[in-house]
Design an enzyme around this catalytic site. Structure first.
Site, PDB file in Angstrom:
ATOM      1  N   LEU A 284     -14.712 -11.994  -4.549  1.00 24.58           N
ATOM      2  CA  LEU A 284     -15.931 -12.111  -5.356  1.00 24.58           C
ATOM      3  C   LEU A 284     -16.148 -13.498  -5.937  1.00 24.58           C
ATOM      4  O   LEU A 284     -15.196 -14.174  -6.316  1.00 24.58           O
ATOM      5  CB  LEU A 284     -15.877 -11.081  -6.490  1.00 24.58           C
ATOM      6  CG  LEU A 284     -15.663  -9.641  -6.030  1.00 24.58           C
ATOM      7  CD1 LEU A 284     -15.527  -8.713  -7.233  1.00 24.58           C
ATOM      8  CD2 LEU A 284     -16.806  -9.171  -5.139  1.00 24.58           C
TER       9      LEU A 284
ATOM     10  N   HIS B 261     -21.821 -12.620  -6.478  1.00 22.32           N
ATOM     11  CA  HIS B 261     -21.580 -11.185  -6.685  1.00 22.32           C
ATOM     12  C   HIS B 261     -21.709 -10.835  -8.170  1.00 22.32           C
ATOM     13  O   HIS B 261     -22.281  -9.810  -8.540  1.00 22.32           O
ATOM     14  CB  HIS B 261     -20.161 -10.798  -6.246  1.00 22.32           C
ATOM     15  CG  HIS B 261     -19.876 -11.011  -4.792  1.00 22.32           C
ATOM     16  ND1 HIS B 261     -19.028 -11.988  -4.329  1.00 22.32           N
ATOM     17  CD2 HIS B 261     -20.322 -10.359  -3.692  1.00 22.32           C
ATOM     18  CE1 HIS B 261     -18.961 -11.927  -3.022  1.00 22.32           C
ATOM     19  NE2 HIS B 261     -19.733 -10.948  -2.594  1.00 22.32           N
TER      20      HIS B 261
ATOM     21  N   GLN C  55     -19.499  -4.337  11.033  1.00 25.06           N
ATOM     22  CA  GLN C  55     -20.546  -5.358  11.018  1.00 25.06           C
ATOM     23  C   GLN C  55     -20.069  -6.709  11.543  1.00 25.06           C
ATOM     24  O   GLN C  55     -20.802  -7.689  11.470  1.00 25.06           O
ATOM     25  CB  GLN C  55     -21.164  -5.487   9.623  1.00 25.06           C
ATOM     26  CG  GLN C  55     -20.268  -6.079   8.548  1.00 25.06           C
ATOM     27  CD  GLN C  55     -20.904  -5.977   7.166  1.00 25.06           C
ATOM     28  OE1 GLN C  55     -20.988  -4.895   6.595  1.00 25.06           O
ATOM     29  NE2 GLN C  55     -21.352  -7.089   6.621  1.00 25.06           N
TER      30      GLN C  55
ATOM     31  N   GLY D 283     -28.088  -9.678  -2.785  1.00 20.67           N
ATOM     32  CA  GLY D 283     -28.402 -11.089  -3.032  1.00 20.67           C
ATOM     33  C   GLY D 283     -29.421 -11.601  -2.021  1.00 20.67           C
ATOM     34  O   GLY D 283     -29.396 -11.208  -0.853  1.00 20.67           O
TER      35      GLY D 283
HETATM   36  O1  PAF Z   1     -23.427  -8.392   1.868  1.00 24.81           O
HETATM   37  C1  PAF Z   1     -22.299  -7.867   2.054  1.00 24.81           C
HETATM   38  O2  PAF Z   1     -21.279  -8.245   1.459  1.00 24.81           O
HETATM   39  C2  PAF Z   1     -22.163  -6.746   3.064  1.00 24.81           C
HETATM   40  O3  PAF Z   1     -22.986  -6.950   4.163  1.00 24.81           O
HETATM   41  C3  PAF Z   1     -22.376  -5.350   2.459  1.00 24.81           C
HETATM   42  C4  PAF Z   1     -23.791  -5.180   1.931  1.00 24.81           C
HETATM   43  C5  PAF Z   1     -21.384  -5.129   1.336  1.00 24.81           C
HETATM   44  C6  PAF Z   1     -22.147  -4.274   3.530  1.00 24.81           C
HETATM   45  O4  PAF Z   1     -20.858  -4.333   4.036  1.00 24.81           O
END
Ligand code: PAF
Length: 276
Positions: A30, A34, A58, A144
């Site tokens: 973080l 964040h 992802q 964000g």
């Molecule tokens: O923006 C991120 O950190 C990621 O894409 C999220 C939204 C936590 C999904 O894994």
């Protein structure tokens, strides 16, 4: 602050919560970006839930899933100081059991920009975000603006699937020299970090050209490209000037436009954007 790793356990906790609940999904490591979301959530909700989960779905096969920076101990410490109520840190097995087979695709929007460079990325993002929203059932979820396309995709998903949550997008937080905060900045050497400041400089150039009356995306992109080429450590992956609602590339800027940029610095890919 309660740290929870199981979905069942979080569900049980969630059932007992009263009043508005704000949720901030993260992949950990973080930074102030964040924390600006967490603080906004803290300001407006009775309960704040933060998730920390590096979502394998992802990341592409040649991306940085294995090396993605982590510091869970530090993350928990800061979240405790920020007055977060619940931190959800599930394992991959908890989120994607062996026979997992359901995926969310937000068609069209996700084939553009980041989706074009990172096939499958938004399928992973949309799926995990919907899962996390189903698990945490917040009134408000915070994202964000740095990941502009992600925010647009999530808003679309929430609208299309009637997810009862309010999506709030908070401004990008930057270093004093303009570089947008990102967990991936951790990969940069000192020299690369300095070179990376060209990203925001080029976005500011776009904004200045627009303010001076330039309306041609081709010309704005050309000027940005020239500026970025003056920095040998930085290679452009993509520059786009598009409508913020649907990410359609513009022939002429009249009204709002999202200028987004993706670059490579060594093995690190960074993104940033501004709205004209
Ligand atoms: O923006 C991120 O950190 C990621 O894409 C999220 C939204 C936590 C999904 O894994």
């Amino acid at each position: 602050m309660i740290a929870v790793t199981g979905i069942e356990e979080l569900n049980n906790l969630r059932r007992k919560l009263k009043g508005p609940t704000g949720f901030v999904p993260t992949m950990g490591f973080l930074h102030e970006g964040h924390l600006s979301l967490v603080r906004e959530a803290r300001k407006h909700n009775q309960t704040v839930i933060v998730s920390i989960f590096v979502n394998p779905a992802q990341f592409g096969p040649s991306e940085d899933f294995q090396t993605y920076p982590k510091d869970i101990k530090h993350d928990l410490e800061i979240l405790r100081k920020e007055g977060v109520d619940i931190v959800f840190t599930p394992s991959s097995e908890e989120m994607y059991p062996e026979d997992y087979s359901t995926w969310i695709e937000v068609a069209g929007l996700t084939e553009k920009l980041e989706g074009a460079s990172r096939p499958g990325h938004f399928k992973g993002v949309a799926t995990i975000v919907l899962k996390l929203l189903n698990i945490t059932r917040p009134d408000v979820v915070y994202f964000g603006q740095k990941d502009a396309q992600q925010a647009i995709v999530i808003k679309h998903l929430v609208r299309d699937l009637n997810v009862p949550v309010n999506v709030i997008v908070m401004p990008t937080i930057r270093q004093p020299d303009g570089l947008a905060l990102s967990s991936r900045n951790y990969y940069l050497s000192k020299e690369e970090n300095e070179a990376a400041t060209i990203i925001y400089k080029s976005l500011r150039l776009a904004s200045k050209l627009y303010q001076n009356g330039e309306r041609s995306p081709v010309k704005i992109k050309q000027a940005m490209t020239e500026l970025i080429r003056s920095e040998p450590l930085v290679t452009i992956d993509d520059i786009s000037i598009a409508l913020p609602e649907n990410l359609e590339e513009l022939d002429i800027v009249n009204g709002q436009a999202l200028v987004s940029l993706a670059v490579w610095i060594g093995k690190t890919r960074l993104i940033d954007n501004i709205i004209l």
